[in-house]
Design an enzyme around this catalytic site. Structure first.
Site, mmCIF file in Angstrom:
data_model
loop_
_atom_site.group_PDB
_atom_site.id
_atom_site.type_symbol
_atom_site.label_atom_id
_atom_site.label_comp_id
_atom_site.label_asym_id
_atom_site.label_seq_id
_atom_site.Cartn_x
_atom_site.Cartn_y
_atom_site.Cartn_z
ATOM 1 N N CYS A 81 0.598 -1.429 -5.303
ATOM 2 C CA CYS A 81 1.899 -1.648 -5.510
ATOM 3 C C CYS A 81 2.315 -3.017 -5.447
ATOM 4 O O CYS A 81 2.453 -2.860 -4.215
ATOM 5 C CB CYS A 81 3.156 -0.332 -5.192
ATOM 6 S SG CYS A 81 2.420 1.202 -6.582
ATOM 7 N N CYS A 162 2.928 -0.172 -10.884
ATOM 8 C CA CYS A 162 3.321 0.375 -9.853
ATOM 9 C C CYS A 162 4.386 -0.404 -9.402
ATOM 10 O O CYS A 162 4.129 -1.406 -8.722
ATOM 11 C CB CYS A 162 2.881 1.567 -9.222
ATOM 12 S SG CYS A 162 1.713 0.754 -7.846
#
Ligand code: N1C
Length: 256
Positions: A81, A162
């Protein structure tokens, strides 16, 4: 006469070897395994089998994205992420940068993207071989094995994106967000607002800036982006990215 026979045999062997290499996957398979074995935690034979079942024995214009579902399942990875990097028409800029600096993670940093980057492959009806020449071109037919792979792998990469996501687009062309690109037609559509907080567009301009952040195609991007994903755009000169590539002491966050 003996020498003539020896020479003929040698020529025959060389021709047969060359033909079989052109036809089958000799070079492809070894490139695949060499690259695959650089990754820990995957069974390369399993990955190869999942890869082959997608296109072997099939009409090379009739391999849909879904044919790669088992391959995608064999190549899962943990998404980093805030470090995922997407791109369109900036492949060289992005990979020059990611090769030198460990700031971002692209599809080519995953097992499947790495193993198949730059390769061409297809099958043939009634054959169990892999061919690496005379395969359909990118636009020759939509459902060709190479294009369907990149479509499917890109969808999977975007599905798991993400946090803060970065996209390097080309500011030296008229349409940095091109509707026919994989980035526009697949990846942006797969960003999920419950996972992706921000999309940061880095508009890279080479010598000639043609498009800036007010470009009409970027307005489109904001329109099609899922509600709830914050959008940002920064114009950055290619030279500035190169400077960051060559100065490893510079923090990633200070590159632009
Ligand atoms: O069509 P594009 O770019 O917008 O696709 C790029 C986009 C990236 O964000 C990647 O995640 O889609 C993914 N991707 C690759 O990772 C990739 N590696 C190599 C898509 N295509 C990829 N290739 C080859 O580049 C592919 O064979 C095709 O020919 C080009 C697409 O590049 P583009 O048009 O600049």
């Amino acid at each position: 006469i003996f020498c003539v026979i020896v020479v003929l045999v040698v020529i025959t062997v060389v021709v047969v070897l060359a033909l079989s290499l052109g036809h089958n996957s000799g070079g492809m398979k070894s490139a695949f395994f060499d690259r695959c074995e650089a990754f820990k935690g995957y069974d390369c034979q399993k990955v190869w089998d999942a890869f082959q079942q997608a296109y072997v024995g099939k009409d090379p214009c009739n391999v849909p994205m879904e044919a790669y579902d088992p391959l995608i399942a064999a190549g899962t990875f943990k998404p980093p992420c805030n470090r995922m990097m997407f791109w369109s028409k900036t492949k060289h800029v992005v990979h020059d940068f990611t090769a030198k600096r460990d700031c971002f993670f692209t599809l080519e940093d995953t097992l499947l993207g790495s193993v198949l980057d730059g390769l061409t492959w297809c099958g043939k009806e009634g054959s169990s071989e892999t061919f690496t020449t005379d395969c359909p071109g990118w636009t020759e037919c939509e459902n060709n094995p190479v294009r369907s792979f990149w479509n499917r792998a890109s969808a999977a990469f975007a599905d798991v994106a993400c946090g803060v996501v970065t996209a390097m687009l080309n500011g030296s062309i008229d349409t940095p967000f091109s509707p026919t690109s994989i980035f526009a037609s697949i990846e942006v559509m797969h960003f999920n607002a419950t996972r992706v907080r921000n999309l940061n567009v880095v508009l890279v301009t080479q010598e000639k800036p043609v498009a800036n952040c007010t470009n009409a195609s970027l307005k489109n991007l904001q329109k099609v982006l899922a509600e709830g994903i914050q959008y940002n755009c920064t114009e950055v000169a290619h030279s500035q990215i190169e400077e960051c590539s060559n100065n490893p002491e510079k923090p990633c966050g200070a590159c632009w």
